[in-house]
Design an enzyme around this catalytic site. Structure first.
Site, PDB file in Angstrom:
ATOM      1  N   GLU A   1       6.957 -51.167  -6.245  1.00  0.00           N
ATOM      2  CA  GLU A   1       6.530 -50.663  -7.655  1.00  0.00           C
ATOM      3  C   GLU A   1       5.340 -51.626  -7.175  1.00  0.00           C
ATOM      4  O   GLU A   1       5.031 -53.108  -8.239  1.00  0.00           O
ATOM      5  CB  GLU A   1       7.560 -52.035  -8.377  1.00  0.00           C
ATOM      6  CG  GLU A   1       8.966 -51.090  -8.348  1.00  0.00           C
ATOM      7  CD  GLU A   1       9.988 -51.477  -9.123  1.00  0.00           C
ATOM      8  OE1 GLU A   1      10.857 -51.191  -9.929  1.00  0.00           O
ATOM      9  OE2 GLU A   1      10.060 -52.958  -9.667  1.00  0.00           O
TER      10      GLU A   1
ATOM     11  N   GLU B 114      15.779 -46.418  -6.983  1.00  0.00           N
ATOM     12  CA  GLU B 114      16.074 -48.229  -8.131  1.00  0.00           C
ATOM     13  C   GLU B 114      16.611 -47.631  -9.215  1.00  0.00           C
ATOM     14  O   GLU B 114      15.859 -46.285  -9.524  1.00  0.00           O
ATOM     15  CB  GLU B 114      15.609 -49.102  -7.796  1.00  0.00           C
ATOM     16  CG  GLU B 114      15.196 -49.982  -6.791  1.00  0.00           C
ATOM     17  CD  GLU B 114      14.304 -51.046  -7.234  1.00  0.00           C
ATOM     18  OE1 GLU B 114      14.957 -51.497  -8.247  1.00  0.00           O
ATOM     19  OE2 GLU B 114      13.741 -51.307  -6.285  1.00  0.00           O
TER      20      GLU B 114
END
Length: 452
Positions: free
Chosen positions: A173, A356
């Site tokens: 991320e 995720e």
């Protein structure tokens, strides 16, 4: 003890085939503890700054995973999953002079060896936000040299780990590292500048590209990719202005990280930035950044809604009266399907792993058990959303629930619990929640169907 039904997928779901991987995920700073055996990182500094962490906590102990890792591997094995996604702490394996910390590297090697012994595929993230503080003192991700320091660290890890890793991701991320860390200041290191945010993003992506070259050379048998998070952008209304606003937000928050990887360029919204806010691109950078990926990791939690407004043409809107997680995030499983299908149509993507997906709930330990009905529903509906995307032609190879266990949830401290496994932070006891039992049940069903 109440029997928890397993999560359900259609009998003909591609996710029930032998080549689809199910896993759980964690990150080093969030679970490891043992802060005295690694270098300080930007999150140590951030935690020590008054008012930055909701409960005033830090990651010095967290889930004490460095001490309890063998028990935690037992947990993973008990769930019956195919894979475990972990991250390496840069400051645990490298000294400030660029030499290897042998003890720190040995910790991960022992962990990887045990995972492999049990047939659990290791997915290793090389950067999950815990930049060593000495590098931040030199400018952090605002300093182009940090991208080269990252490549040096990746080289050392790849050499030490050998063939123990099934798949590497360079970054987790980069949006969070750059936007939350350098643009809004919600995360470490806490800067608040659009110019800093865009500069940090570029150097993170450059670091990714340089690291990919190291992985290609030194870990040719491992898959090599990157993990991006996406908040699908929806317009508040069907009017042209709001539709345009959602597209601009999509470019600024999502495509800013994907388009350079796929096409070697930043999205068109870059033209709306002031000249001093644009990324510091040097000759050859975009070719390095757009090196081919073996896979793309996608993290998804919620969507975002926008209307026309703001200096870049969009502003976020909160929708009232909708179901939300304990983080306040809207629960919209269909947005995950929409995201995957739309990205697949817009780009020539490599295979995808959902790296995720999960939800925070206000979990309580009652009579030795933790029942988490919202999370059960969240995970069930999102598993079906992944199945729907595969049926619509998206090449998805695996799904990782976030997270294996409750942990340090960044700026929220220990107030928010995302785990399938409950952690009593005083005793470090681990307790399988209902969601863990349902996930384990799905794994049992899958194995049974494959042996018929």
């Amino acid at each position: 003890m109440t029997q928890i039904p397993p999560f359900k997928l259609p009998a003909d779901s591609p996710m029930m085939s032998d080549n689809f991987l199910f896993g759980v995920a964690t990150a080093s700073f969030q679970i490891e503890g043992a802060a005295d055996s690694r270098l300080p990182c930007i999150w140590d500094t951030f935690c020590a700054t008054a008012g930055k962490i909701a409960d005033g906590s830090d990651g010095s102990v967290a889930c004490d995973h460095v001490r309890l890792w063998r028990d935690d591997v037992d947990l993973i094995d008990n769930l019956g999953v195919d894979a475990y996604r972990l991250s390496v702490s840069w400051g645990r394996v490298m000294h400030a002079d660029g030499s290897v910390n042998r003890d720190g590297m040995a910790f991960y090697i022992d962990l990887l060896d045990e995972l492999n012994r049990r047939g659990i595929k290791p997915f290793v993230t090389l950067y999950h936000w815990d930049l060593p503080q000495y590098l931040e003192d030199k400018g952090g991700w605002l300093n182009r040299d940090t991208a080269h320091a990252f490549a040096h660290y990746v080289r050392a890890v790849a050499l030490a780990f050998g063939d123990r890793v099934y798949a590497y991701s360079t970054l987790n991320e980069p949006f969070c590292s750059a936007f939350l860390g350098y643009e809004t200041g919600i995360h470490a290191p806490g800067h608040q500048s659009r110019a800093m945010g865009r500069s940090a993003a570029h150097h993170l992506l450059l670091g990714h590209g340089l690291a990919m070259a190291e992985l290609r050379q030194l870990a040719p048998k491992a898959l090599a990719g990157i993990v991006l998070n996406f908040g699908p952008a929806y317009p508040q209304s069907d009017c042209e202005a709001d539709t345009r606003a959602a597209q601009l937000a999509h470019e600024y928050f999502n495509l800013w990280y994907l388009q350079p990887l796929m096409e070697g360029r930043y999205p068109d919204i870059m033209e709306a930035l002031a000249s001093d806010e644009r990324p510091p691109i040097e000759d050859g950078d975009m070719a390095i950044i757009s090196a081919p990926l073996d896979y793309l990791g996608i993290n998804y939690y919620t969507r975002n809604v926008y209307r026309a407004g703001g200096d870049l043409g969009f502003e976020e809107v909160r929708i009232e009266g909708v179901p939300r997680t304990a983080m306040g995030w809207e629960i919209v499983p269909a947005a995950l399907t929409d995201l995957l299908v739309s990205l697949n149509k817009a780009f020539t993507l490599p295979p995808i792993f959902i790296t995720e997906n999960g939800a925070a709930e206000d979990d309580k330990l009652v009579d030795g058990a933790v029942h988490d009905p919202m999370r059960l529903d969240y995970l069930q509906t999102h598993l079906l959303a992944v199945d729907a995307a595969i049926r619509d032609g998206v090449d998805i190879r695996g799904y990782f629930a976030w997270s294996l266990m409750d942990n340090f949830e960044w700026a929220e401290g220990y107030n928010k619990r995302f785990g399938l496994v409950y952690v009593d932070y005083q005793s470090q006891a681990r307790v399988l929640k209902s969601s863990a039992q349902a996930y384990r049940g799905l794994m049992t069903q899958k194995r049974a169907s494959l042996t018929k």
